[in-house]
Design a protein around this motif. Structure first.
Motif, short mmCIF file in Angstrom:
data_model
loop_
_atom_site.label_atom_id
_atom_site.label_comp_id
_atom_site.label_asym_id
_atom_site.label_seq_id
_atom_site.Cartn_x
_atom_site.Cartn_y
_atom_site.Cartn_z
N HIS A 97 49.75 32.89 51.36
CA HIS A 97 50.81 33.76 51.84
C HIS A 97 51.75 33.05 52.81
O HIS A 97 52.95 33.33 52.84
CB HIS A 97 50.21 34.99 52.54
N GLU A 112 52.70 39.69 47.47
CA GLU A 112 52.36 41.00 46.89
C GLU A 112 53.49 41.54 46.02
O GLU A 112 53.26 42.04 44.92
CB GLU A 112 52.00 42.00 47.99
N GLU A 139 48.10 48.13 42.40
CA GLU A 139 47.78 47.79 43.79
C GLU A 139 47.44 46.31 43.87
O GLU A 139 46.69 45.80 43.04
CB GLU A 139 46.61 48.63 44.28
N CYS A 140 47.98 45.63 44.87
CA CYS A 140 47.74 44.20 45.04
C CYS A 140 46.84 43.95 46.24
O CYS A 140 47.16 44.34 47.36
CB CYS A 140 49.06 43.44 45.21
N LYS A 141 45.70 43.33 45.98
CA LYS A 141 44.75 42.98 47.04
C LYS A 141 44.43 41.48 46.98
O LYS A 141 43.29 41.07 47.20
CB LYS A 141 43.47 43.79 46.87
#
Length: 410
Positions: A97, A112, A139-141
């Motif tokens: 990230h 994300e 959904e992004c995890k």
């Protein structure tokens, strides 16, 4: 020539001489294939995101091979039904990230957003009757990478270091049954075919059984309900699939071929529940969940009569994850050997990595062959070794092939 290349004769029956052969292909609309497709699309998008910020070839560590689909709920009806509860899609895995380069410049990546957009784009392109915005919840995890694996990834070298001790396999040529199973699904899911026969959903599974010289294809296809007004139109749509599969078969085999379509149907029923009807073209809308790596191998098939790796190829990073790279490379090397050395009737390739070792230098590159009658191993061994050596020499090309969509992963 590398000293880790081993070539031997295969002590096994030639695939076409087996009395029983079983082959499966899960089409792009099967929930497991949707998971594979999304995982690979997300990985490709992250690769492009990193390259856009850091320059071509600068791809940061990531693996997105943990997509999970939980089926929704739907009410298919002849003439058109509805989705009552959306499909849940969970994107998990690891990625970078935030990043600081060697000059101290900080980068913050919208991981994300990029991942979710990639998933939606893949669905819109491939599951055409699915309303992605209304009928899915994505959904992004995706978390941060493990420190030791990121370290292996970041080591400065012209050749990346393997991030795992794993193996990849490939074989060639495809048997008649394998070729027919693959071609049948690809025909039914081609843009030209679905434009001509829009009732054909993308959730297609082709199961091939060869018993000596007879091939049986059992094909399951989720029909799109809005294009099927009644049981008679449904039966007509199934008849089209049967006819088209029978027309295709002679291109791949001279054996007898029998085709069955949607054998679970209750064709005497007027109730929609007796037919494989869908609103969206995929059973993920109601009946089936999906996971990455639970379906097709890297060559697009499930082949219990052949060597297979259980690795999930889709979604793994294309730079140093040998679970992806070695399966793709092994298939390519096998195909090249079969094409260029006519004395080879059948070839199996196994590439074994060792974590931390350069990916172009596997712990072992094992090749086993069945040769044509009258050919000796020493007649072809040097040519086989040369093809393997050249494949390993150019292994880093696979990354850009994968990103460009020029390498099959499922």
């Amino acid at each position: 020539m590398r000293d880790n290349i081993f070539v031997s004769e295969l002590n096994q029956t030639y695939i076409e001489d087996l009395e029983i052969e079983i082959v499966e292909r899960k089409g792009i609309g099967h929930p497991d294939s949707i998971s594979d497709g999304i995982a690979q699309s997300v990985s490709n998008a992250l690769c492009k995101m990193y390259e856009e910020k850091l320059g071509e070839g600068n791809i940061l560590h990531h693996n997105t091979d943990e997509v999970q689909i939980t089926a929704g709920d739907s009410d298919p009806k002849f003439g058109g039904g509805s989705v009552r509860k959306p499909i849940d899609i969970l994107l998990t895995g690891r990625g970078i990230h935030d990043y600081v380069d060697e000059n101290g410049v900080e980068y913050h990546f919208p991981l994300e957003r990029v991942a979710i957009k990639a998933a939606k784009d893949w669905l819109k392109e491939n599951i055409v009757n699915l309303d992605v915005e209304l009928d899915t919840v994505i959904e992004c995890k995706i978390g941060r990478g493990s420190g030791d694996l990121v370290n292996v990834f970041d080591r400065e070298s012209a050749i990346p270091s393997s991030n795992d001790t794993s193996f990849g396999v490939g074989f060639a040529p495809l048997s008649e049954t394998e070729s027919l199973v693959l071609a049948t699904e690809e025909l039914f899911n081609s843009k030209e075919f679905t434009k001509k026969y829009p009732a054909t959903g993308e959730d297609i599974k082709v199961m091939g059984l060869r018993e000596k010289d007879k091939i049986t294809l059992t094909i399951c296809c989720g029909m799109v309900d809005k294009y099927v007004k009644n049981p008679e139109e449904y039966k007509a749509a199934c008849a089209v699939l049967k006819e088209e599969a029978e027309k295709l078969a002679p291109k791949y085999t001279n054996r007898d071929v029998e085709v069955f379509i949607n054998t679970g149907d209750n064709l005497d029923s007027d109730d929609e529940a007796g037919y494989f009807l869908t609103v969206t073209g995929t059973s993920a809308e109601m009946g089936d969940d999906g996971s990455v790596g639970r379906g097709n191998r890297a060559n697009g098939l499930i082949t219990p009569c052949r060597p297979m790796s259980m690795e999930a190829t889709s979604g793994k990073n294309p730079v140093n994850h040998v679970g992806k790279i070695y399966n793709i490379l092994a298939s390519r090397i096998a195909a090249e050997i079969a094409e260029k050395i006519p004395e080879v009737k059948q070839v199996h390739i196994m590439l074994l990595s060792q974590i931390g070792r350069p990916i172009d230098n596997p712990k072992a590159a094992s090749t086993q062959v069945i040769l044509e009658d009258g050919c000796k191993l020493e007649d072809v061994k040097a040519d086989i070794e040369k093809i393997i050596d050249e494949g390993l020499e150019n292994i880093t090309d696979i990354a850009q092939d994968v990103i460009a969509g020029n390498a099959r992963t499922f």
